[in-house]
Scaffold this active site. Sequence first.
Site, PDB file in Angstrom:
ATOM      1  N   THR A   1       9.930 -11.222   9.245  1.00  0.00           N
ATOM      2  CA  THR A   1      10.286 -10.363   8.373  1.00  0.00           C
ATOM      3  C   THR A   1      10.710  -8.947   8.965  1.00  0.00           C
TER       4      THR A   1
ATOM      5  N   LEU B   1       6.217 -10.223  -2.622  1.00  0.00           N
ATOM      6  CA  LEU B   1       4.738 -10.332  -2.932  1.00  0.00           C
ATOM      7  C   LEU B   1       4.257 -11.459  -2.155  1.00  0.00           C
TER       8      LEU B   1
ATOM      9  N   ARG C   1     -10.528  -6.420  19.854  1.00  0.00           N
ATOM     10  CA  ARG C   1      -9.045  -7.013  19.755  1.00  0.00           C
ATOM     11  C   ARG C   1      -8.222  -6.980  20.896  1.00  0.00           C
TER      12      ARG C   1
ATOM     13  N   TYR D   1       2.740  -7.218  16.407  1.00  0.00           N
ATOM     14  CA  TYR D   1       3.102  -6.343  15.191  1.00  0.00           C
ATOM     15  C   TYR D   1       4.204  -4.906  15.786  1.00  0.00           C
TER      16      TYR D   1
ATOM     17  N   GLU E   1       5.503  -7.204   7.549  1.00  0.00           N
ATOM     18  CA  GLU E   1       3.956  -7.539   8.016  1.00  0.00           C
ATOM     19  C   GLU E   1       3.448  -6.518   8.655  1.00  0.00           C
TER      20      GLU E   1
ATOM     21  N   THR F   1       6.161   3.025  12.808  1.00  0.00           N
ATOM     22  CA  THR F   1       4.704   3.422  13.162  1.00  0.00           C
ATOM     23  C   THR F   1       4.639   3.951  14.561  1.00  0.00           C
ATOM     24  N   ASP F   2       3.613   4.866  14.733  1.00  0.00           N
ATOM     25  CA  ASP F   2       3.316   5.509  15.996  1.00  0.00           C
ATOM     26  C   ASP F   2       3.012   4.380  16.963  1.00  0.00           C
ATOM     27  N   GLU F   3       2.690   3.151  16.393  1.00  0.00           N
ATOM     28  CA  GLU F   3       2.282   1.991  17.301  1.00  0.00           C
ATOM     29  C   GLU F   3       3.230   1.300  18.258  1.00  0.00           C
TER      30      GLU F   3
ATOM     31  N   ASN G   1      -1.916   6.403  11.298  1.00  0.00           N
ATOM     32  CA  ASN G   1      -2.729   5.197  10.192  1.00  0.00           C
ATOM     33  C   ASN G   1      -2.876   6.202   8.836  1.00  0.00           C
TER      34      ASN G   1
ATOM     35  N   PHE H   1       0.803  -1.041  -0.018  1.00  0.00           N
ATOM     36  CA  PHE H   1       0.131   0.212   0.094  1.00  0.00           C
ATOM     37  C   PHE H   1       0.719   1.310   0.001  1.00  0.00           C
TER      38      PHE H   1
ATOM     39  N   LYS I   1       7.948  -4.116  15.107  1.00  0.00           N
ATOM     40  CA  LYS I   1       8.472  -2.839  14.486  1.00  0.00           C
ATOM     41  C   LYS I   1       9.456  -1.849  15.403  1.00  0.00           C
TER      42      LYS I   1
ATOM     43  N   ALA J   1       5.313  -4.676  18.543  1.00  0.00           N
ATOM     44  CA  ALA J   1       6.799  -4.984  18.987  1.00  0.00           C
ATOM     45  C   ALA J   1       7.751  -5.213  18.155  1.00  0.00           C
TER      46      ALA J   1
ATOM     47  N   LEU K   1      -9.103  -1.018   8.313  1.00  0.00           N
ATOM     48  CA  LEU K   1     -10.586  -0.487   8.549  1.00  0.00           C
ATOM     49  C   LEU K   1     -11.261   0.377   7.387  1.00  0.00           C
TER      50      LEU K   1
HETATM   51  P1  NAD Z   1       1.665  -3.641   3.231  1.00  0.00           P
HETATM   52  O1  NAD Z   1       1.048  -4.889   4.031  1.00  0.00           O
HETATM   53  O2  NAD Z   1       0.501  -3.190   2.298  1.00  0.00           O
HETATM   54  O3  NAD Z   1       2.917  -3.861   2.215  1.00  0.00           O
HETATM   55  C1  NAD Z   1       3.797  -4.509   2.732  1.00  0.00           C
HETATM   56  C2  NAD Z   1       4.676  -5.031   1.758  1.00  0.00           C
HETATM   57  O4  NAD Z   1       5.893  -5.776   1.981  1.00  0.00           O
HETATM   58  C3  NAD Z   1       3.843  -5.943   0.455  1.00  0.00           C
HETATM   59  O5  NAD Z   1       4.075  -5.548  -0.732  1.00  0.00           O
HETATM   60  C4  NAD Z   1       4.787  -7.269   0.776  1.00  0.00           C
HETATM   61  O6  NAD Z   1       4.693  -8.032  -0.300  1.00  0.00           O
HETATM   62  C5  NAD Z   1       6.133  -6.777   1.123  1.00  0.00           C
HETATM   63  N1  NAD Z   1       6.864  -7.771   1.839  1.00  0.00           N
HETATM   64  C6  NAD Z   1       6.366  -8.349   3.250  1.00  0.00           C
HETATM   65  N2  NAD Z   1       7.524  -9.280   3.684  1.00  0.00           N
HETATM   66  C7  NAD Z   1       8.626  -9.040   2.789  1.00  0.00           C
HETATM   67  C8  NAD Z   1       9.654  -9.707   2.616  1.00  0.00           C
HETATM   68  N3  NAD Z   1      10.356 -10.473   3.611  1.00  0.00           N
HETATM   69  N4  NAD Z   1      10.946  -9.304   1.676  1.00  0.00           N
HETATM   70  C9  NAD Z   1      10.124  -8.462   0.849  1.00  0.00           C
HETATM   71  N5  NAD Z   1       8.950  -7.734   0.928  1.00  0.00           N
HETATM   72  C10 NAD Z   1       8.271  -8.164   1.679  1.00  0.00           C
HETATM   73  O7  NAD Z   1       2.166  -2.380   4.166  1.00  0.00           O
HETATM   74  P2  NAD Z   1       1.937  -1.075   4.233  1.00  0.00           P
HETATM   75  O8  NAD Z   1       0.499  -0.621   5.011  1.00  0.00           O
HETATM   76  O9  NAD Z   1       2.171  -0.458   2.939  1.00  0.00           O
HETATM   77  O10 NAD Z   1       3.083  -0.500   5.201  1.00  0.00           O
HETATM   78  C11 NAD Z   1       4.471  -0.243   4.709  1.00  0.00           C
HETATM   79  C12 NAD Z   1       5.193  -0.100   6.017  1.00  0.00           C
HETATM   80  O11 NAD Z   1       4.637   1.355   6.594  1.00  0.00           O
HETATM   81  C13 NAD Z   1       5.457  -1.154   7.067  1.00  0.00           C
HETATM   82  O12 NAD Z   1       6.689  -1.023   7.417  1.00  0.00           O
HETATM   83  C14 NAD Z   1       4.382  -0.392   8.128  1.00  0.00           C
HETATM   84  O13 NAD Z   1       4.766  -1.064   9.373  1.00  0.00           O
HETATM   85  C15 NAD Z   1       4.578   0.861   7.911  1.00  0.00           C
HETATM   86  N6  NAD Z   1       3.444   1.810   8.438  1.00  0.00           N
HETATM   87  C16 NAD Z   1       2.216   1.552   7.957  1.00  0.00           C
HETATM   88  C17 NAD Z   1       1.021   2.206   8.472  1.00  0.00           C
HETATM   89  C18 NAD Z   1      -0.297   1.969   7.913  1.00  0.00           C
HETATM   90  O14 NAD Z   1      -1.162   2.785   8.113  1.00  0.00           O
HETATM   91  N7  NAD Z   1      -0.453   1.018   6.747  1.00  0.00           N
HETATM   92  C19 NAD Z   1       1.178   3.102   9.368  1.00  0.00           C
HETATM   93  C20 NAD Z   1       2.522   3.559   9.879  1.00  0.00           C
HETATM   94  C21 NAD Z   1       3.610   2.732   9.412  1.00  0.00           C
HETATM   95  P1  TYD Z   2      -6.475  -1.062  11.427  1.00  0.00           P
HETATM   96  O1  TYD Z   2      -6.866  -0.474  10.076  1.00  0.00           O
HETATM   97  O2  TYD Z   2      -6.321  -2.330  11.802  1.00  0.00           O
HETATM   98  O3  TYD Z   2      -5.123  -0.383  11.895  1.00  0.00           O
HETATM   99  P2  TYD Z   2      -4.389  -0.381  13.408  1.00  0.00           P
HETATM  100  O4  TYD Z   2      -4.948  -1.476  14.345  1.00  0.00           O
HETATM  101  O5  TYD Z   2      -2.845  -0.398  12.974  1.00  0.00           O
HETATM  102  O6  TYD Z   2      -4.665   0.953  13.923  1.00  0.00           O
HETATM  103  O7  TYD Z   2      -7.639  -0.516  12.451  1.00  0.00           O
HETATM  104  C1  TYD Z   2      -7.847   0.814  13.098  1.00  0.00           C
HETATM  105  C2  TYD Z   2      -8.724   0.732  13.968  1.00  0.00           C
HETATM  106  O8  TYD Z   2     -10.040   0.379  13.696  1.00  0.00           O
HETATM  107  C3  TYD Z   2      -8.197  -0.025  15.158  1.00  0.00           C
HETATM  108  O9  TYD Z   2      -8.805   0.613  16.345  1.00  0.00           O
HETATM  109  C4  TYD Z   2      -9.084  -1.333  15.133  1.00  0.00           C
HETATM  110  C5  TYD Z   2     -10.342  -0.907  14.294  1.00  0.00           C
HETATM  111  N1  TYD Z   2     -10.824  -1.858  13.567  1.00  0.00           N
HETATM  112  C6  TYD Z   2     -12.422  -2.281  13.821  1.00  0.00           C
HETATM  113  O10 TYD Z   2     -13.215  -1.589  14.591  1.00  0.00           O
HETATM  114  N2  TYD Z   2     -12.868  -3.028  12.850  1.00  0.00           N
HETATM  115  C7  TYD Z   2     -12.198  -3.622  11.956  1.00  0.00           C
HETATM  116  O11 TYD Z   2     -12.737  -4.468  11.034  1.00  0.00           O
HETATM  117  C8  TYD Z   2     -10.817  -3.326  11.702  1.00  0.00           C
HETATM  118  C9  TYD Z   2      -9.947  -4.040  10.623  1.00  0.00           C
HETATM  119  C10 TYD Z   2     -10.361  -2.437  12.375  1.00  0.00           C
END
Ligand code: NAD
Ligand code: TYD
Length: 357
Positions: A105, A40, A292, A161, A89, A136-138, A190, A16, A165, A163, A201
């Site tokens: 990973t 992938l 959760r 997750y 992940e 992440t802020d998490e 997020n 993403f 990161k 932990a 979500l």
């Molecule tokens: P995502 O799950 O959409 O994508 C992860 C990508 O990493 C995928 O394309 C997957 O194929 C690849 N991947 C996984 N394991 C791999 C490996 N061993 N080798 C090579 N490629 C691998 O994740 P995202 O939401 O795009 O998040 C990207 C980064 O940003 C992550 O590090 C996540 O912790 C961080 N992040 C995400 C958010 C969010 O809101 N989504 C917020 C803050 C930080």
């Molecule tokens: P999520 O998108 O999984 O991000 P994160 O857990 O990394 O913040 O979830 C965002 C918020 O929405 C989180 O408080 C959990 C909640 N949530 C639901 O209430 N229902 C759902 O089906 C999902 C996926 C998340």
Amino acid sequence: MIFVPESILVTGGAGFIGSNFIHSFMANNQRCMVTNLDCLTYAGNLENLTALEGNPNYRFVKGDIGDTELVAGVLAGQKIDAVVHFAAESHVDRSITGPEIFIRTNVLGTQILLEESRKHWQSGLVPDFRFLQISTDEVYGSLGDTGYFTEETPLAANSPYSASKAGADLLVRAYHETFGMPTLNTRCSNNYGPYHFPEKLIPLLIHNIINKKPLPVYGDGLNVRDWLHVRDHASAIETVLKAAAPGSVYNIGGNNEWKNIDIVNLVCDLLDERLERAEGENRTLITYVKDRPGHDRRYAIDASRLKNDLGWSPSFTFEQGIAETIDWYLANQKWVEEVTSGAYRDYYKKQYGGGAA
Ligand code: NAD
Ligand code: TYD
């Protein structure tokens, strides 16, 4: 001093945020080579990047960040001068049901990438180098009703997750402190926007509403998240990569806190209009479900360091960003269908030949 990379390695660029980053970075840096290393997993989807096919500055390598030889070969072969490390992940719920892959990973994979990057940087093949860890802020844990995470907030991760990161962030810090490696670390709230896998979500809500399926709200729905548009995240990363001092850590936030139930109601109402359903119809799909385990109550980011040091602040308003995101999903139902059916997994074979992804 501004760092101008010539050849960057993006890990996890088929996911993403990584795919959004590649699109925005390549549009802004047309002379820079971009190599996307992604193994992938279920979350990696090359269809996010079809617009770049045939672009001579873009190269895809299918592989694992934990593959020492492959990583070393890519770093040297492409004369990589910056690693932007997204691969991970990323879903909290999956980390509760299966934590092992998160450690493999996110912790071990990051350590291998760091170690190979250290050797590559120390080989002197490139004049300057950066390793940017996307986090992440998490990692900071959970807040009460008030206060914000700053970069000085102690790490207190609560899910497998977060932990994993936090472990990776500490390794990045250690490589800077121990070896003087020019690392950077960003911690973002997020994200939302196009190409978001519909297990998270916001895309899950859109998908389920379109299909009139229940909208699961965990616990009392009063957990709070700060939401940032993914293209704002991409621009913040580019700013940090080019302008931040090696060793620094930056929070990235949207200044945009929402209770989950308020987001759910908002998305329901916006889709009532767009799908020409009766006012309030989509809200009837809301279903409160068991909470959760270890569900963090509130995340909120103080991103003033980024604003004060590097002049960055978000450009999307949430009203604009969420409306555009919903419209993107409505216009890209084929993408959503392929992701939910798993059909996108054939894409690698069709485009690149060889084994299935
Ligand atoms: P995502 O799950 O959409 O994508 C992860 C990508 O990493 C995928 O394309 C997957 O194929 C690849 N991947 C996984 N394991 C791999 C490996 N061993 N080798 C090579 N490629 C691998 O994740 P995202 O939401 O795009 O998040 C990207 C980064 O940003 C992550 O590090 C996540 O912790 C961080 N992040 C995400 C958010 C969010 O809101 N989504 C917020 C803050 C930080
Ligand atoms: P999520 O998108 O999984 O991000 P994160 O857990 O990394 O913040 O979830 C965002 C918020 O929405 C989180 O408080 C959990 C909640 N949530 C639901 O209430 N229902 C759902 O089906 C999902 C996926 C998340």
